[in-house]
Design a protein around this motif. Structure first.
Motif, PDB file in Angstrom:
ATOM      1  N   ARG A  61       0.806  -1.091   0.278  1.00  0.00           N
ATOM      2  CA  ARG A  61       0.442   0.136  -0.110  1.00  0.00           C
ATOM      3  C   ARG A  61       0.598   1.303  -0.238  1.00  0.00           C
ATOM      4  O   ARG A  61       0.719   1.913  -1.185  1.00  0.00           O
ATOM      5  CB  ARG A  61      -1.184   0.463   1.380  1.00  0.00           C
ATOM      6  CG  ARG A  61      -2.167  -0.014   1.469  1.00  0.00           C
ATOM      7  CD  ARG A  61      -3.261   0.837   2.152  1.00  0.00           C
ATOM      8  NE  ARG A  61      -4.074   1.427   2.600  1.00  0.00           N
ATOM      9  CZ  ARG A  61      -4.919   2.059   2.944  1.00  0.00           C
ATOM     10  NH1 ARG A  61      -3.914   2.323   4.274  1.00  0.00           N
ATOM     11  NH2 ARG A  61      -5.036   3.169   3.032  1.00  0.00           N
TER      12      ARG A  61
ATOM     13  N   ARG B 218      -2.256  -9.912   1.121  1.00  0.00           N
ATOM     14  CA  ARG B 218      -1.296  -9.781   0.161  1.00  0.00           C
ATOM     15  C   ARG B 218      -1.180 -11.633  -1.244  1.00  0.00           C
ATOM     16  O   ARG B 218      -1.242 -11.364  -2.031  1.00  0.00           O
ATOM     17  CB  ARG B 218      -0.086  -9.439  -0.325  1.00  0.00           C
ATOM     18  CG  ARG B 218       0.797  -9.239   1.267  1.00  0.00           C
ATOM     19  CD  ARG B 218       1.471  -9.632   1.451  1.00  0.00           C
ATOM     20  NE  ARG B 218       2.575  -9.293   0.491  1.00  0.00           N
ATOM     21  CZ  ARG B 218       3.137  -7.928   0.081  1.00  0.00           C
ATOM     22  NH1 ARG B 218       3.050  -6.835   0.575  1.00  0.00           N
ATOM     23  NH2 ARG B 218       3.628  -7.286  -0.828  1.00  0.00           N
TER      24      ARG B 218
ATOM     25  N   ALA C 161      -2.616  -9.281  -4.520  1.00  0.00           N
ATOM     26  CA  ALA C 161      -2.563  -7.871  -4.647  1.00  0.00           C
ATOM     27  C   ALA C 161      -0.862  -7.747  -4.978  1.00  0.00           C
ATOM     28  O   ALA C 161      -0.436  -7.062  -6.118  1.00  0.00           O
ATOM     29  CB  ALA C 161      -2.607  -7.648  -3.353  1.00  0.00           C
TER      30      ALA C 161
ATOM     31  N   LEU D 227       1.840   1.999  -3.505  1.00  0.00           N
ATOM     32  CA  LEU D 227       0.725   2.080  -4.009  1.00  0.00           C
ATOM     33  C   LEU D 227       0.685   4.224  -4.180  1.00  0.00           C
ATOM     34  O   LEU D 227       0.510   4.889  -4.832  1.00  0.00           O
ATOM     35  CB  LEU D 227       0.159   1.848  -4.292  1.00  0.00           C
ATOM     36  CG  LEU D 227      -0.309   0.216  -5.102  1.00  0.00           C
ATOM     37  CD1 LEU D 227      -0.718  -0.635  -4.436  1.00  0.00           C
ATOM     38  CD2 LEU D 227      -0.567   0.770  -6.692  1.00  0.00           C
TER      39      LEU D 227
ATOM     40  N   THR E 174      -6.615  -0.558  -2.046  1.00  0.00           N
ATOM     41  CA  THR E 174      -5.187  -1.222  -1.562  1.00  0.00           C
ATOM     42  C   THR E 174      -5.439  -1.819  -0.170  1.00  0.00           C
ATOM     43  O   THR E 174      -4.607  -2.642  -0.298  1.00  0.00           O
ATOM     44  CB  THR E 174      -4.335  -0.661  -1.887  1.00  0.00           C
ATOM     45  OG1 THR E 174      -4.883   1.031  -1.513  1.00  0.00           O
ATOM     46  CG2 THR E 174      -3.853   0.356  -3.364  1.00  0.00           C
TER      47      THR E 174
ATOM     48  N   PHE F 120      -4.285  -1.140 -10.454  1.00  0.00           N
ATOM     49  CA  PHE F 120      -5.181  -0.858  -9.325  1.00  0.00           C
ATOM     50  C   PHE F 120      -6.345   0.428  -9.364  1.00  0.00           C
ATOM     51  O   PHE F 120      -7.729   0.724  -8.784  1.00  0.00           O
ATOM     52  CB  PHE F 120      -4.427  -0.088  -8.361  1.00  0.00           C
ATOM     53  CG  PHE F 120      -4.269  -1.656  -6.759  1.00  0.00           C
ATOM     54  CD1 PHE F 120      -5.072  -2.489  -6.209  1.00  0.00           C
ATOM     55  CD2 PHE F 120      -2.548  -2.155  -6.497  1.00  0.00           C
ATOM     56  CE1 PHE F 120      -4.602  -3.141  -6.085  1.00  0.00           C
ATOM     57  CE2 PHE F 120      -2.217  -3.655  -6.134  1.00  0.00           C
ATOM     58  CZ  PHE F 120      -3.452  -4.584  -5.603  1.00  0.00           C
TER      59      PHE F 120
ATOM     60  N   PHE G  93      -4.462  -5.482   0.526  1.00  0.00           N
ATOM     61  CA  PHE G  93      -3.031  -6.381   0.605  1.00  0.00           C
ATOM     62  C   PHE G  93      -3.080  -6.870   2.164  1.00  0.00           C
ATOM     63  O   PHE G  93      -2.015  -7.390   2.772  1.00  0.00           O
ATOM     64  CB  PHE G  93      -1.631  -5.367   1.258  1.00  0.00           C
ATOM     65  CG  PHE G  93      -0.939  -4.551  -0.691  1.00  0.00           C
ATOM     66  CD1 PHE G  93      -0.354  -5.442  -1.188  1.00  0.00           C
ATOM     67  CD2 PHE G  93      -2.082  -4.256  -1.211  1.00  0.00           C
ATOM     68  CE1 PHE G  93      -0.033  -5.662  -1.834  1.00  0.00           C
ATOM     69  CE2 PHE G  93      -1.477  -4.334  -3.271  1.00  0.00           C
ATOM     70  CZ  PHE G  93       0.009  -4.733  -3.548  1.00  0.00           C
TER      71      PHE G  93
ATOM     72  N   SER H  28      -7.084   3.866  -1.220  1.00  0.00           N
ATOM     73  CA  SER H  28      -6.553   3.326  -0.714  1.00  0.00           C
ATOM     74  C   SER H  28      -8.103   2.254   0.196  1.00  0.00           C
ATOM     75  O   SER H  28      -7.018   1.358   1.068  1.00  0.00           O
ATOM     76  CB  SER H  28      -7.202   5.119   0.568  1.00  0.00           C
ATOM     77  OG  SER H  28      -7.079   4.276   1.809  1.00  0.00           O
TER      78      SER H  28
END
Ligand code: SAM
Length: 278
Positions: free
Chosen positions: A171, A232, A262, A174, A225, A270, A229, A222
């Motif tokens: 996260r 994951r 993920a 990203l 993700t 994403f 994760f 947000s």
């Protein structure tokens, strides 16, 4: 040690003001002023910029920033014991240093800063990630800062710059790469600090992008993700099933195989998923 500015060496400053490091404040000081000047330079040209520094402590990095020509430096420090040392630096650089005492997580510093603003800090490890996430997630973009040059534990720095397939990918990568360009510009061994922490450290330089790399709603991105994760190694059709019964179709619409995990999925996908769910 050679001084960069005619002020006393940091060991003397620490002795004079009895600034014995406190673990609960994440205090690991940089005492080599050549090193702090190097960190200041890794933030790029400071001459026309205001700089925000969180956690100046005895002021080693602050002195590096001022010696490198920052137009104005605003520091936020929680430990009142550091105030006399910081006041001495302010007197040495009249009108160029503003010292704010308090918790950086609670203070609103924007009013003290004039653009362009660069953030440069050797962050206390216990609040570093939280501050980074806040700086990356303001209500509106572009944010108040132009770049962030921040010291982290090396393991956290690797999470910020990680790519799909890397162990550190998740996260934080990203979030950082969606609207900024992060890179590791320096790594430091524990002995660079006093006292020495247990782990290596690294300086990450993040340059903001004027617009997100791919369109997406920040809150949706947000959320997905976080869910993806959290588990994951699970297939996305399973880790994201809480998003609705048609999650497989949404994944396919975003060009993502529902059986993918993920850790294999890049930022563009994403963001496409965030759009198909919005
Ligand atoms: N910048 C100095 C240096 O490089 O030597 C000190 C860095 S030390 C890792 C972190 C500093 O952040 C300490 O001075 C500590 O007191 C301060 N600090 C810890 N928590 C803070 C908070 N929530 N807000 C502001 N400063 C904080």
């Amino acid at each position: 040690m050679a001084s960069i500015d005619g002020l006393p060496p940091l060991r003397e400053v620490i002795r004079a003001h009895d600034l014995v490091a406190k673990k609960q404040l994440g205090q690991n000081f940089l005492l080599d002023l050549n090193l702090t000047a190097r960190i200041a330079r890794s933030a790029g040209d400071l001459t026309g910029a205001d700089v925000l520094e969180v956690g100046p402590g005895p002021g080693g990095l602050t002195r590096g920033l001022l010696a490198e020509g920052a137009r104005h430096v605003v520091v936020v420090e929680k430990d009142p014991r550091a105030l006399p040392a910081l006041d001495e630096i302010a007197a040495h650089y009249p009108g160029r240093l503003t010292v704010l005492m308090g918790d950086a997580l609670a203070l609103d510093v924007a009013a003290h800063l004039t653009p362009p603003v660069k953030v440069v800090a050797n962050l206390p490890y216990n609040v570093g990630t939280e501050l980074l996430i806040r700086w990356l997630s303001p209500p509106a973009w572009p944010p108040f800062w132009q770049s962030l040059t921040l010291m982290f534990q090396k393991e956290v720095a690797e999470r910020i710059v990680a790519r799909p397939g890397d162990d550190a990918y998740g996260r934080l990568a990203l979030l950082a790469q969606w609207r900024a360009e992060p890179r590791i510009v320096m790594t430091l061994p524990p002995e660079a600090f006093t006292p020495a922490p247990k782990v290596h450290s690294a300086v990450v330089h993040l340059t903001r992008l004027e617009a997100p790399r791919y369109p997406a709603d920040g809150a949706v991105l947000s959320r997905i993700t976080a869910m993806a994760f959290n588990q994951r190694r699970k297939m996305l059709r399973s880790s994201l099933k809480g998003l609705g019964p048609d999650i497989e179709q949404k994944l396919l619409a975003a060009g993502i195989p529902p059986t993918a995990r993920a850790e294999e999925i890049g930022l563009a996908q994403f963001c496409a998923l965030a759009r198909s769910l919005a």
